[in-house]
Design a protein around this motif. Structure first.
Motif, PDB file in Angstrom:
ATOM      1  N   UNK A  25       0.821  -1.217   0.000  1.00  0.00           N
ATOM      2  CA  UNK A  25       0.000   0.000   0.000  1.00  0.00           C
ATOM      3  C   UNK A  25       0.850   1.261   0.000  1.00  0.00           C
ATOM      4  N   UNK A  26       0.340   2.301  -0.655  1.00  0.00           N
ATOM      5  CA  UNK A  26       1.039   3.589  -0.660  1.00  0.00           C
ATOM      6  C   UNK A  26       0.918   4.232   0.716  1.00  0.00           C
ATOM      7  N   UNK A  27       1.957   4.913   1.128  1.00  0.00           N
ATOM      8  CA  UNK A  27       1.894   5.639   2.403  1.00  0.00           C
ATOM      9  C   UNK A  27       2.157   7.115   2.158  1.00  0.00           C
ATOM     10  N   UNK A  28       1.297   7.953   2.693  1.00  0.00           N
ATOM     11  CA  UNK A  28       1.439   9.405   2.528  1.00  0.00           C
ATOM     12  C   UNK A  28       2.821   9.881   2.950  1.00  0.00           C
ATOM     13  N   UNK A  29       3.340   9.309   4.066  1.00  0.00           N
ATOM     14  CA  UNK A  29       4.602   9.816   4.623  1.00  0.00           C
ATOM     15  C   UNK A  29       5.812   9.473   3.750  1.00  0.00           C
ATOM     16  N   UNK A  30       5.621   8.585   2.780  1.00  0.00           N
ATOM     17  CA  UNK A  30       6.742   8.238   1.897  1.00  0.00           C
ATOM     18  C   UNK A  30       7.008   9.302   0.835  1.00  0.00           C
ATOM     19  N   UNK A  31       6.078  10.244   0.674  1.00  0.00           N
ATOM     20  CA  UNK A  31       6.218  11.214  -0.414  1.00  0.00           C
ATOM     21  C   UNK A  31       6.184  12.643   0.100  1.00  0.00           C
ATOM     22  N   UNK A  32       6.803  13.513  -0.664  1.00  0.00           N
ATOM     23  CA  UNK A  32       6.864  14.923  -0.273  1.00  0.00           C
ATOM     24  C   UNK A  32       5.921  15.746  -1.152  1.00  0.00           C
ATOM     25  N   UNK A  33       4.856  16.218  -0.572  1.00  0.00           N
ATOM     26  CA  UNK A  33       3.871  16.996  -1.330  1.00  0.00           C
ATOM     27  C   UNK A  33       3.987  18.496  -1.058  1.00  0.00           C
ATOM     28  N   UNK A  34       5.052  18.893  -0.387  1.00  0.00           N
ATOM     29  CA  UNK A  34       5.145  20.320  -0.021  1.00  0.00           C
ATOM     30  C   UNK A  34       5.403  21.183  -1.248  1.00  0.00           C
ATOM     31  N   UNK A  66      -2.294  21.600  -6.302  1.00  0.00           N
ATOM     32  CA  UNK A  66      -1.813  20.344  -6.874  1.00  0.00           C
ATOM     33  C   UNK A  66      -1.292  19.409  -5.789  1.00  0.00           C
ATOM     34  N   UNK A  67      -0.575  19.989  -4.812  1.00  0.00           N
ATOM     35  CA  UNK A  67      -0.045  19.184  -3.715  1.00  0.00           C
ATOM     36  C   UNK A  67      -1.161  18.481  -2.959  1.00  0.00           C
ATOM     37  N   UNK A  70      -3.354   9.282  -2.737  1.00  0.00           N
ATOM     38  CA  UNK A  70      -2.920   8.219  -1.833  1.00  0.00           C
ATOM     39  C   UNK A  70      -3.977   7.980  -0.764  1.00  0.00           C
ATOM     40  N   UNK A  71      -4.558   9.057  -0.255  1.00  0.00           N
ATOM     41  CA  UNK A  71      -5.467   8.892   0.880  1.00  0.00           C
ATOM     42  C   UNK A  71      -6.848   8.382   0.458  1.00  0.00           C
ATOM     43  N   UNK A  72      -7.245   8.584  -0.793  1.00  0.00           N
ATOM     44  CA  UNK A  72      -8.573   8.110  -1.193  1.00  0.00           C
ATOM     45  C   UNK A  72      -8.481   6.855  -2.068  1.00  0.00           C
ATOM     46  N   UNK A  79      -5.280   4.439  -8.084  1.00  0.00           N
ATOM     47  CA  UNK A  79      -4.807   3.960  -9.385  1.00  0.00           C
ATOM     48  C   UNK A  79      -4.220   5.086 -10.225  1.00  0.00           C
ATOM     49  N   UNK A  80      -4.509   6.331  -9.837  1.00  0.00           N
ATOM     50  CA  UNK A  80      -3.985   7.459 -10.610  1.00  0.00           C
ATOM     51  C   UNK A  80      -2.612   7.909 -10.117  1.00  0.00           C
ATOM     52  N   UNK A  81      -2.193   7.415  -8.956  1.00  0.00           N
ATOM     53  CA  UNK A  81      -0.948   7.920  -8.390  1.00  0.00           C
ATOM     54  C   UNK A  81       0.265   7.377  -9.122  1.00  0.00           C
TER      55      UNK A  81
END
Lengths: 277, 277
Positions: free
Chosen positions: A268-277, B183-184, B191-193, B198-200
């Motif tokens: 599963x993807x984890x939010x904390x693995x990526x930088x969205x800042x 965009x961020x 990831x959260x939804x 599948x789009x990530x």
């Protein structure tokens, strides 16, 4: 009021694979499945919404495809079916192809060449407005190809549709069964109603003269090409609303059986693995 | 409550042909054109219905085509725009093409080859989800082609779009202008939804790192390719509903100007000339 189930409609309309098939026994009107037109319209509306949702998942999943083949005499309602059954489906992920007389390029190859080129990609619903069946219908009736060549085509078509099915494309084939009398009324409407005039083609009346030959060609095509992997459904089409409702029911039921779902990445993807800042 | 007119929206969003263009002056949010989100939603709904009706006539008429080019950074809402603006349009007569990285076959030709192959037929609305503009955007930012080749492309694109316009295809180009911050938020939602996962694509974050370069490339592309025959519209896209409503307004207005109509045969058809018995 309970709507007819997918199984009800399917069992009523299917041409049973491997059985002899008598088209003249199939109704062009079918009041039985729905109480009345209003019930059919309600059912259609719900199914169109459900098809939209299922298609979203199919598109996201990209693992399966659905091919919907529509065949019928002029005025049987191929365009109307596409319009109403997919009224709520996003155009993303729907591929429509109308087959006319082959172009020079197409005629220079085997008859399945242009068909194969148009099959839907995984994630898509492909709709054929006419199809390779024209090559055993109008081509047979009007003798556009040698008899032996046409005779080979039924098996070739079955093999082709098997290839598609085995590769993850579900194939649904609908014969829009309109009555001779109803066709006459609809053809005349194309002259009397200004917004339908663009559809009028005097040549449609020539095909109408050959009605019994066409029915015979349909009968043979359905009998020989209704297979367990790609069955034919004979849809009573004198009532537009009921016709659309029956087709929507079968498409929805088929998509539900295909059970597409939102893909979930593993791990599963984890939010904390990526930088969205 | 009066909706903004086609002219209001057009004049607000257009990048004036032949003028210098400063993307940083263009808002990503735009509360001014619509009272509130509800008004935008109402307007969008009406325009989507009108677009459906106009498209029916366009399809029957087969004399003109409309090409809608959608460009924007990831998450700007290209798919969502297609889904909502054409929610009510029959899939018949809509051709959608999403351009990804060129295939080997495509890369072996000039960059406009695959684009030309995908232009809409007369009677159709063609929608490009990304387009030939990628060849002066990502290709420029990531240096996938020599500088001189890219430099030539702006004029080549203008000539190509002129050819389409002169041949009966109206070209509308929309840059979906989403803010960096928004965009961020949207990338994180993927990831959260669960239904967006599948789009990530982690590579979208790489493009995000190059944001200023992309903005500069967009600015140049818009400045050099917003022409009188094929203008660019810069659409504030932080609000999805308003974005869709603005685009629908421009598409509807353009179709109304194109004024497609039901073709009427000349001389008129007469019922008594044909035998429908």
């Amino acid at each position: 009021m309970s709507h007819p189930s997918f199984a009800d409609v399917r069992d009523e309309l299917i041409a049973k694979p491997g059985k002899s098939f008598d088209l003249s026994k199939r109704p062009t009107r079918h009041p039985k499945l729905f109480e009345d037109k209003k019930e059919a319209a309600t059912c259609l509306k719900r199914d169109a919404a459900a098809i939209d949702e299922l298609q979203d998942k199919l598109y996201a999943e990209r693992g399966q495809a659905l091919l919907v083949v529509l065949q019928g005499m002029d005025c049987a309602g191929k365009s109307g079916t596409i319009r109403k059954v997919f009224a709520l489906t996003s155009p993303l992920g729907i591929t429509i192809r109308a087959f006319k007389a082959p172009t020079e390029q197409e005629a220079a190859r085997d008859y399945l060449w242009r068909i194969h080129g148009a099959v839907p990609a995984k994630g898509h619903i492909g709709i054929f407005d006419r199809s390779h069946y024209e090559d055993v219908l109008v081509v047979k009736v009007r003798k556009f190809a040698p008899k032996e060549a046409i005779e080979r085509r039924y098996d070739e078509i079955n093999a082709f549709e098997k290839l598609l099915t085995d590769s993850g494309t579900r194939v649904l084939k609908f014969m829009l069964n309109v009555g001779y009398e109803e066709q006459g009324i609809r053809l005349a409407e194309r002259i009397s109603e200004p917004h339908k005039r663009w559809k009028f083609n005097p040549r449609d009346l020539e095909d109408r003269q050959l009605w019994p030959d066409f029915m015979k060609a349909y009968e043979t095509a359905v009998e020989r090409c209704s297979t367990t992997h790609a069955p034919w459904y004979i849809v009573p089409s004198d009532s537009r609303t009921r016709r659309n409702a029956m087709i929507a029911r079968i498409i929805r039921g088929t998509l539900e059986n295909m059970a597409p779902d939102w893909p979930q990445p593993d791990p599963p993807l984890k939010l904390e693995d990526y930088d969205f800042s």
